[in-house]
Design a protein around this motif. Structure first.
Motif, PDB file in Angstrom:
ATOM      1  N   ALA A  73       4.485  16.449  -5.473  1.00 21.85           N
ATOM      2  CA  ALA A  73       3.281  16.415  -4.642  1.00 21.85           C
ATOM      3  C   ALA A  73       2.030  16.269  -5.496  1.00 21.85           C
ATOM      4  N   THR A  77       1.165   7.603  -3.811  1.00 22.04           N
ATOM      5  CA  THR A  77       1.408   8.182  -2.482  1.00 22.04           C
ATOM      6  C   THR A  77       2.892   8.416  -2.218  1.00 22.04           C
ATOM      7  N   VAL A 132       4.176  11.626  -3.596  1.00 30.11           N
ATOM      8  CA  VAL A 132       3.535  12.730  -2.878  1.00 30.11           C
ATOM      9  C   VAL A 132       4.270  12.994  -1.569  1.00 30.11           C
ATOM     10  N   VAL A 133       4.596  11.919  -0.851  1.00 29.56           N
ATOM     11  CA  VAL A 133       5.285  12.099   0.431  1.00 29.56           C
ATOM     12  C   VAL A 133       6.668  12.706   0.199  1.00 29.56           C
ATOM     13  N   LEU A 146       1.121   6.816   7.205  1.00 33.67           N
ATOM     14  CA  LEU A 146      -0.231   6.885   6.664  1.00 33.67           C
ATOM     15  C   LEU A 146      -0.274   6.321   5.247  1.00 33.67           C
ATOM     16  N   ALA A 147       0.766   6.665   4.451  1.00 32.50           N
ATOM     17  CA  ALA A 147       0.798   6.172   3.076  1.00 32.50           C
ATOM     18  C   ALA A 147       0.866   4.647   3.058  1.00 32.50           C
ATOM     19  N   VAL A 150      -2.525   3.364   3.864  1.00 29.67           N
ATOM     20  CA  VAL A 150      -3.431   3.470   2.717  1.00 29.67           C
ATOM     21  C   VAL A 150      -3.189   2.291   1.775  1.00 29.67           C
ATOM     22  N   HIS A 170      -2.376   4.356  -5.193  1.00 35.33           N
ATOM     23  CA  HIS A 170      -2.834   5.514  -5.940  1.00 35.33           C
ATOM     24  C   HIS A 170      -3.616   6.432  -5.009  1.00 35.33           C
ATOM     25  N   VAL A 171      -3.381   7.747  -5.117  1.00 36.56           N
ATOM     26  CA  VAL A 171      -4.028   8.627  -4.143  1.00 36.56           C
ATOM     27  C   VAL A 171      -5.543   8.625  -4.264  1.00 36.56           C
ATOM     28  N   ASN A 172      -6.061   8.287  -5.438  1.00 33.88           N
ATOM     29  CA  ASN A 172      -7.515   8.223  -5.558  1.00 33.88           C
ATOM     30  C   ASN A 172      -8.052   6.823  -5.338  1.00 33.88           C
TER      31      ASN A 172
END
Lengths: 116, 503
Positions: free
Chosen positions: A20, A25, A28-29, A90-91, A94, A102-104
């Motif tokens: 996480a 992403t 993380v999921v 959602l991922a 994104v 990338h999450v950022n």
């Protein structure tokens, strides 16, 4: 059995937490999913671990499993499943909107691949 | 009306599901249904508050399973107050949304009602696991609403918000598991009774569970190390949704108040008041950092989001002060800050729509199409948020400052007043840039009647709360007294359990 159960839960939680905290992403999921497995196992064990016990109180009332954690786990599984499905979608969204997984939203140091 | 207690959950549920099924129906029809349902909710909220003023604690046993076994909804002064506050805020933001924001996606109205159901349920429930379920209901509706309309910024902020809240939900479950494993119950009143008879060997575990809960509620309330998601998410959300989200941080505040006065309150023996010292220091730190954020914001939406943080810090510090007077004062402040910050979100969006390309950024730009009405509302909202007399923010803060003990005064007074000064400086800079340093011809759309009504309704609570300060403070003080009277709460739920309550 307690030791095995605790170790499994612990390893699941640790791997989930590590994933996480990753930068993409998808990990993380997956990490959140693993964490929810760990949490479900943990919840399941909160009534104490019973083998060969009746689900609800039996006639002689000598040995039974606590039914409430099972109900709680069922609820938690359903909710967790829905949330995982949502975060996967959602991922993907994104990735589509931001153009990076990338999450950022960083695009630097990302090897560009074909979208195929 | 014994079934009145469950109406704030049932009504939005039924309307929400109906609206989701008829998602393709005529827009006017869906708008009307949503507005009517929300107005009905306001009426129910008022009735609940009226019912709660006799200081009796009522409960509704769902399916007639009596506590501590069944899931109950509890109506006391605090929950009635919160339900009414939610419905008023929802009506204001809904009216604003009906002017056009709801057209950007087909499920706005259904999700809006489901969000209300989750919030109301969280305020009413008397069961800790049920609180988790309602948290999830309100969260999943908020995930979708946050991204209503789509766009890069929203999707991005949305992913952070979802990932963080999923982690929060898991911590919540772990905490619940620990508490159930040690106490054997999840009914709040029953837990409150059990916590006094705990085995000393279990104390450490229960303490860990209780503090884990604090982390979860802190994440919802945006307490210091856990607030970084808030400014971005709120600034990215569509205005009516951001306005509705003003109540979401208060769900966290409410849960902290409820759990740490009822279960881990004065009577909890070695675990008594274990959260208050944490909440006090973290609240003050949130307050200070929120004030810096307000000063540094370069965008009006971000600025209002940081103003919410300032108010959260104030409320948390109030909880940490842990006295009846402080609790009463913070409840007054809570009503004020929820409605006014919701109104400010709407107002900022209305202003941004009249500024062409400049949008919500705090830069010089064109003259607004309606500088007078927007300017006046901004002026009132800013005064109320910064906490200047004669509007409601000053009253709430003054009561809070007054209720601090001497030791607390050394910390609370400088930080709270300093943050007020910072908000004042930042808001006057914003106001003068937008309204006075504007040049060029007027462009942009004028505000429709719905938008004016929605915004005005929320902002005008600031003068109204001053006009009716007497009755409102009487109510909040009585609420504080009722909250700290744990025995009455437990007795009215557990003792009446075998004779049967409303069902």
């Amino acid at each position: 059995m307690e030791a095995l159960f605790a170790t499994t839960t612990g390893i699941l939680a640790a791997s989930g937490l590590y994933l996480a905290l990753r930068g993409r992403t998808f990990p993380v999921v997956v990490g959140l999913t693993l964490l929810s497995y760990a949490v479900n196992l943990f919840l399941f064990s909160t009534g104490g671990l019973t083998t060969d016990g009746a689900a609800v109180i039996s006639d002689d009332a000598s040995k039974y499993a606590d039914p409430l954690p099972q109900a709680l786990v069922l609820t938690a599984i359903v909710i967790g499943f829905a949330m995982t499905a949502f975060s996967v979608i959602l991922a993907m969204r994104v990735r589509g909107d931001v153009g990076s997984d990338h999450v950022n939203g960083n695009r630097v140091d990302e090897p560009r691949e074909d979208k195929s | 009306m014994q079934h009145l207690i469950i109406l704030p959950v049932l009504l939005p549920l039924l309307t929400g599901v109906a609206l989701l099924i008829h998602r393709g129906g005529a827009l006017t029809l869906r708008r009307t249904a949503n507005v009517l349902s929300t107005i009905a909710l306001v009426v129910v909220g008022v009735l609940l508050v009226a019912e709660s003023t006799d200081d009796a604690i009522r409960y509704y046993a769902v399916g007639d399973w009596q506590p501590p076994f069944g899931i109950i909804l509890v109506l006391d002064r605090l929950s009635a107050l919160m339900v009414m506050l939610t419905s008023v805020l929802a009506l204001g933001s809904l009216l604003y949304a009906c002017a056009g924001d709801d057209e950007q996606g087909s499920n706005f109205h259904g999700l809006f009602q489901l969000q209300l159901m989750g919030i109301n349920g969280a305020f009413l429930t008397g069961d800790l696991f049920n609180l988790f379920v309602f948290f999830e209901v309100l969260l999943i509706a908020s995930y979708a609403l946050l991204m209503h309309g789509g766009g890069k910024a929203r999707t991005h902020a949305g992913f952070h918000y979802v990932a963080l809240n999923l982690l929060g939900s898991m911590l919540f479950l772990i905490a619940l598991g620990i508490l159930y494993g040690t106490m054997g119950t999840l009914n709040m009143a029953d837990m409150s009774a059990v916590v006094t008879t705990l085995d000393t060997a279990d104390l450490g575990l229960v303490k860990a569970g209780a503090l884990l809960l604090l982390i979860v509620f802190g994440l919802k309330a945006a307490m210091l190390p856990l607030y970084f998601w808030l400014p971005r998410a709120y600034a990215a959300a569509p205005a009516p949704i951001a306005a509705l989200f003003a109540i979401m941080t208060k769900v966290g505040i409410y849960s902290i108040i409820r759990v740490y006065t009822l279960i881990f309150g004065e009577q909890a023996g070695p675990l008594a008041n274990l959260a208050q010292p944490w909440v006090w220091w973290l609240g003050l730190a949130t307050l200070a950092l929120g004030a810096i954020g307000v000063l540094s914001a370069r965008d009006m939406r971000t600025q209002v989001a940081y103003l919410i943080l300032v108010s959260v810090g104030t409320l948390l510090a109030g909880i940490g002060m842990h006295s009846e007077a402080a609790l009463g004062a913070l409840l007054y402040y809570l009503i004020h800050t929820t409605l006014v910050s919701g109104g400010l979100f709407l107002l900022v969006d209305a202003i941004a729509q009249q500024r062409g390309k400049a949008g919500a950024r705090i830069v010089q730009s064109r003259t607004l199409a309606q500088p007078a009405i927007l300017g006046l509302m901004f002026f009132a909202g800013a005064i109320a948020m910064a906490g200047l007399p004669p509007l409601s923010g000053a009253f709430g803060k003054a009561m809070l400052l007054q209720s601090a003990t001497t030791a607390q005064q050394h910390w609370l007074w400088p930080i709270l007043l300093g943050s007020g000064l910072a908000s004042l400086i930042a808001l006057s800079r914003t106001g003068s840039t937008i309204f006075w340093r504007a040049s060029g011809e007027k462009t942009g759309v004028t505000l429709g009647p719905l938008r004016v009504t929605g915004t005005l309704m929320l902002i005008s609570c600031a003068p109204l709360m001053v006009a009716f300060a007497g009755p409102i403070t009487a109510f909040t003080q009585a609420t504080a007294a009722q909250l700290l009277d744990r025995d009455a709460y437990v007795e009215s739920i557990i003792a009446r359990g075998d004779t049967g309550g409303d069902a």
